[in-house]
Design a protein around this motif. Structure first.
Motif, PDB file in Angstrom:
ATOM      1  N   GLU A  12       0.705  -1.456  -0.028  1.00 14.66           N
ATOM      2  CA  GLU A  12      -0.389   0.041   0.373  1.00 14.66           C
ATOM      3  C   GLU A  12       0.828   1.352  -0.021  1.00 14.66           C
ATOM      4  N   GLY A  13       0.890   2.264  -0.553  1.00 13.78           N
ATOM      5  CA  GLY A  13       0.662   3.231  -0.548  1.00 13.78           C
ATOM      6  C   GLY A  13       1.948   4.130  -1.367  1.00 13.78           C
ATOM      7  N   LYS A  14       2.110   2.884  -2.212  1.00  8.70           N
ATOM      8  CA  LYS A  14       3.416   3.526  -3.445  1.00  8.70           C
ATOM      9  C   LYS A  14       3.143   4.345  -3.826  1.00  8.70           C
ATOM     10  N   CYS A  15       5.014   5.235  -3.431  1.00 12.79           N
ATOM     11  CA  CYS A  15       5.494   6.903  -4.006  1.00 12.79           C
ATOM     12  C   CYS A  15       5.754   6.746  -5.529  1.00 12.79           C
ATOM     13  N   ASP A  16       4.854   6.000  -6.107  1.00 19.52           N
ATOM     14  CA  ASP A  16       5.780   6.289  -7.531  1.00 19.52           C
ATOM     15  C   ASP A  16       5.584   7.810  -8.617  1.00 19.52           C
ATOM     16  N   LYS A  17       4.926   8.550  -7.579  1.00 16.38           N
ATOM     17  CA  LYS A  17       5.287  10.026  -8.450  1.00 16.38           C
ATOM     18  C   LYS A  17       6.353  10.937  -8.075  1.00 16.38           C
ATOM     19  N   LEU A  18       6.982  10.284  -6.881  1.00 17.12           N
ATOM     20  CA  LEU A  18       8.382  11.132  -6.706  1.00 17.12           C
ATOM     21  C   LEU A  18       9.280  10.977  -7.380  1.00 17.12           C
ATOM     22  N   ILE A  19       9.762  12.300  -7.678  1.00  9.89           N
ATOM     23  CA  ILE A  19      11.102  12.014  -8.459  1.00  9.89           C
ATOM     24  C   ILE A  19      12.541  12.055  -8.184  1.00  9.89           C
ATOM     25  N   SER A  20      11.859  13.605  -7.300  1.00  9.88           N
ATOM     26  CA  SER A  20      13.194  13.818  -7.164  1.00  9.88           C
ATOM     27  C   SER A  20      13.623  15.228  -6.440  1.00  9.88           C
ATOM     28  N   ILE A  21      14.450  15.330  -4.814  1.00  9.61           N
ATOM     29  CA  ILE A  21      13.549  16.827  -5.147  1.00  9.61           C
ATOM     30  C   ILE A  21      15.485  17.542  -4.462  1.00  9.61           C
TER      31      ILE A  21
END
Ligand code: GRF
Length: 221
Positions: free
Chosen positions: A204-213
């Motif tokens: 659950e909660g896969k964070c696949d939109k985040l690319i980099s910061i």
């Protein structure tokens, strides 16, 4: 039927993480039930917080025991007698022995105020500042036989600013601790977690939109 996960919380100090667990249980976000709060420090503010919410407490002073193992054996006895299934270390300032780990295999979690495996041990925020990292954060992990080294469940990242002091960075990290710890316990309560080798797989909660910061921000690159 809805079943709340019976947890035991080990504390030594202020107990703000305990408070966030209590608040999330009370608001219905977290499907757990605190069966006991155990402190090795008789004057820990965490004990007051527990009592205010009518949660059972126990004080087990490590100095009363000759070995780490006998202290842990006492703690295991209390946890088991309360029906605890998950042990939550929340600012518990003792290294635990194999006695506790074997009694609760892969059922003990801890929160650490750094992005492990960087800066394990004491004063993690100070270590991060002194090293000069641009990001730090916090980590919820399973507890194994070594210090701050078990499989990682969830991490939060915060920026480190040039003007930061140990206090300002700690406060920024602590806010995130209060979010990720209840979330990690909820994943466990809902059986969303399994460990493969040392990787924690969460369904659950896969964070696949985040690319980099970046810190500092990039200027056109
Ligand atoms: C937190 O920073 C936690 O990461 C560390 O000890 C501190 C405990 O704070 N293990 P509190 O007692 O929950 O306020």
């Amino acid at each position: 039927m809805k079943r709340n996960l019976p947890i035991g919380v080990l504390v030594s100090g202020s107990g703000s993480n305990l408070q966030s667990i209590i608040d999330n249980i009370e608001s219905g976000n977290l499907e757990a039930e605190i069966r006991i709060v155990i402190s090795n420090n008789p004057v820990a503010y965490a004990l007051k917080r527990a009592r205010q919410h009518k949660i059972k407490t126990a004080i087990i002073k490590h100095n009363d025991f000759e070995t780490r193992e006998s202290f842990d054996r006492e703690i295991v006895g209390i946890l088991k007698s309360c029906g605890v299934e998950l042990v939550v270390m929340a600012g518990f300032m003792r290294v635990i022995s194999s006695v506790l780990i074997k009694a609760y295999p892969n059922k003990i979690v801890n929160i650490h105020p750094a992005l492990l495996p960087s800066f394990p041990g004491m004063h993690a925020q100070r270590q991060a500042l002194e090293y000069g990292v641009k990001f730090s954060g916090c980590t919820v992990h399973f507890v194994d036989e070594n210090v701050d080294s078990g499989p990682i469940i969830i991490q939060a990242i915060v920026p480190v600013y040039e003007e930061d002091t140990e206090e300002t960075l700690s406060a920024r990290i602590l806010k995130e601790e209060h979010r990720i710890y209840p979330q990690a316990i909820q994943f466990l309560a809902k059986n969303k977690i399994r460990i493969e080798n040392r990787k924690v797989i969460i369904s659950e909660g896969k964070c696949d939109k985040l690319i980099s910061i970046h810190n500092p921000c990039l200027s056109g690159f």
